[in-house]
Design a protein around this motif. Structure first.
Motif, PDB file in Angstrom:
ATOM      1  N   THR A   1      46.739  37.958  -5.469  1.00 52.82           N
ATOM      2  CA  THR A   1      47.166  37.135  -5.867  1.00 52.82           C
ATOM      3  C   THR A   1      48.442  37.076  -6.523  1.00 52.82           C
ATOM      4  N   GLY A   2      48.952  37.884  -4.894  1.00 51.64           N
ATOM      5  CA  GLY A   2      50.559  37.915  -4.459  1.00 51.64           C
ATOM      6  C   GLY A   2      51.297  38.276  -5.797  1.00 51.64           C
ATOM      7  N   TRP A   3      52.632  37.349  -5.758  1.00 50.80           N
ATOM      8  CA  TRP A   3      54.247  38.557  -6.089  1.00 50.80           C
ATOM      9  C   TRP A   3      54.097  38.333  -7.829  1.00 50.80           C
ATOM     10  N   HIS A   4      54.528  38.561  -9.341  1.00 49.67           N
ATOM     11  CA  HIS A   4      54.224  39.235 -10.984  1.00 49.67           C
ATOM     12  C   HIS A   4      52.672  37.917 -10.927  1.00 49.67           C
ATOM     13  N   HIS A   5      52.056  38.270 -10.500  1.00 53.09           N
ATOM     14  CA  HIS A   5      50.348  38.457 -10.871  1.00 53.09           C
ATOM     15  C   HIS A   5      50.158  39.000 -11.146  1.00 53.09           C
ATOM     16  N   LYS A   6      49.141  39.512 -12.050  1.00 57.15           N
ATOM     17  CA  LYS A   6      48.487  40.855 -12.493  1.00 57.15           C
ATOM     18  C   LYS A   6      47.304  40.568 -11.324  1.00 57.15           C
ATOM     19  N   GLY A   7      46.954  41.783 -10.777  1.00 61.12           N
ATOM     20  CA  GLY A   7      46.073  41.550 -10.125  1.00 61.12           C
ATOM     21  C   GLY A   7      44.959  42.193 -10.891  1.00 61.12           C
ATOM     22  N   SER A   8      43.514  42.889 -10.325  1.00 61.93           N
ATOM     23  CA  SER A   8      42.519  43.672 -10.189  1.00 61.93           C
ATOM     24  C   SER A   8      42.218  45.056  -9.468  1.00 61.93           C
ATOM     25  N   HIS A   9      42.636  45.906 -10.093  1.00 64.09           N
ATOM     26  CA  HIS A   9      42.460  46.511  -8.396  1.00 64.09           C
ATOM     27  C   HIS A   9      42.224  48.483  -8.934  1.00 64.09           C
ATOM     28  N   THR A  10      43.287  48.680 -10.126  1.00 65.46           N
ATOM     29  CA  THR A  10      42.683  49.767 -10.751  1.00 65.46           C
ATOM     30  C   THR A  10      42.852  50.252 -12.482  1.00 65.46           C
ATOM     31  N   HIS A  11      42.292  50.616 -12.660  1.00 62.28           N
ATOM     32  CA  HIS A  11      41.630  50.542 -14.016  1.00 62.28           C
ATOM     33  C   HIS A  11      42.876  51.390 -14.935  1.00 62.28           C
ATOM     34  N   GLY A  12      44.185  50.527 -16.126  1.00 58.51           N
ATOM     35  CA  GLY A  12      44.759  51.174 -16.331  1.00 58.51           C
ATOM     36  C   GLY A  12      46.360  50.678 -16.042  1.00 58.51           C
ATOM     37  N   TYR A  13      45.957  50.443 -14.459  1.00 55.71           N
ATOM     38  CA  TYR A  13      47.408  50.319 -14.431  1.00 55.71           C
ATOM     39  C   TYR A  13      47.271  48.909 -13.507  1.00 55.71           C
ATOM     40  N   ASN A  14      46.639  47.635 -14.091  1.00 57.18           N
ATOM     41  CA  ASN A  14      47.109  46.637 -13.249  1.00 57.18           C
ATOM     42  C   ASN A  14      48.189  45.901 -13.706  1.00 57.18           C
ATOM     43  N   SER A  15      49.096  46.208 -15.044  1.00 57.53           N
ATOM     44  CA  SER A  15      49.837  45.069 -16.066  1.00 57.53           C
ATOM     45  C   SER A  15      51.098  46.424 -14.902  1.00 57.53           C
ATOM     46  N   GLU A  16      51.548  47.268 -14.476  1.00 54.42           N
ATOM     47  CA  GLU A  16      52.703  47.928 -13.918  1.00 54.42           C
ATOM     48  C   GLU A  16      52.803  48.435 -12.599  1.00 54.42           C
TER      49      GLU A  16
END
Length: 205
Positions: free
Chosen positions: A103-118
């Motif tokens: 997803t690259g720089w400054h885009h949110k991924g979907s990889h770790t529940h509860g931690y994707n935003s930071e």
């Protein structure tokens, strides 16, 4: 002999940190590996504070062509089977010593529940339950971390941790988890989950 040289290079980066920031590793863009467009993208506030390391639990790859094919199949799996809006990782690191744009720089991924935003979610291509990642894969990752700080995408005092520390998973595999514990930014105590996170669940390996 080659191994010795790589180890020296890797210490050189760690020791001299800021003054001699290494160049960014080669980043293979989405277009190059044949990415599908994302169904949606969400921006994150930079610089992000955490890096979560996963392994893809797939075959390893040591050429760009082989890595491209694996990254593409992971995107297909994430979008078609997991219903993610895009490939789940922000970036992936290949056994060929290159970094692949997820997803690259400054885009949110979907990889770790509860931690994707930071967090940046990084997928090491391969399976590292019993096998250690090759030195050049680790070196590409280390260079990528410096590069991210240098580009102000990653906070200077960022924390690095393995997926198993923050979720119910064996990822990133014992051997890769051992390897990242040697990084100075490794955090034995990951931060708490954020409640503002998304509803995407990462599948367990």
């Amino acid at each position: 002999m080659l191994l010795k040289v790589l180890v020296l290079v890797s210490c050189y980066f760690s020791v001299y940190g800021d003054e001699t920031l290494p160049k960014c590793p080669k980043i293979v863009g989405r277009q190059k590996w044949g990415a599908r467009p994302p169904l949606e993208t969400e921006h994150v506030v930079i610089p992000v504070e955490n890096v979560v390391v996963h392994h893809t639990d797939t075959k390893a790859c040591d050429t760009e062509a082989a890595c491209n094919a694996i990254v593409k199949s992971i995107q297909d799996y994430h979008m078609d089977k997991q219903q993610f809006p895009d490939i789940g990782y922000n970036f992936l690191v290949g056994g060929d010593g290159q970094v692949y744009e997820g997803t690259g720089w400054h885009h949110k991924g979907s990889h770790t529940h509860g931690y994707n935003s930071e967090s940046f979610g990084i997928g090491f291509i391969g399976s590292f339950h019993k096998e250690s990642p090759p030195e050049k894969q680790l070196l590409a990752f280390e260079t990528f971390l410096y590069c991210s700080v240098n580009m102000l995408e990653l906070k200077e005092g960022y924390k690095l941790f393995g997926a198993r520390q923050v979720g119910n998973t064996q990822s990133p595999g014992d051997k890769l988890h051992d390897a990242i514990q040697k990084f100075h930014s490794f955090s034995p105590n990951p931060p708490n989950k954020t409640t503002t996170d998304d509803h995407h669940h990462h599948h367990h390996h």
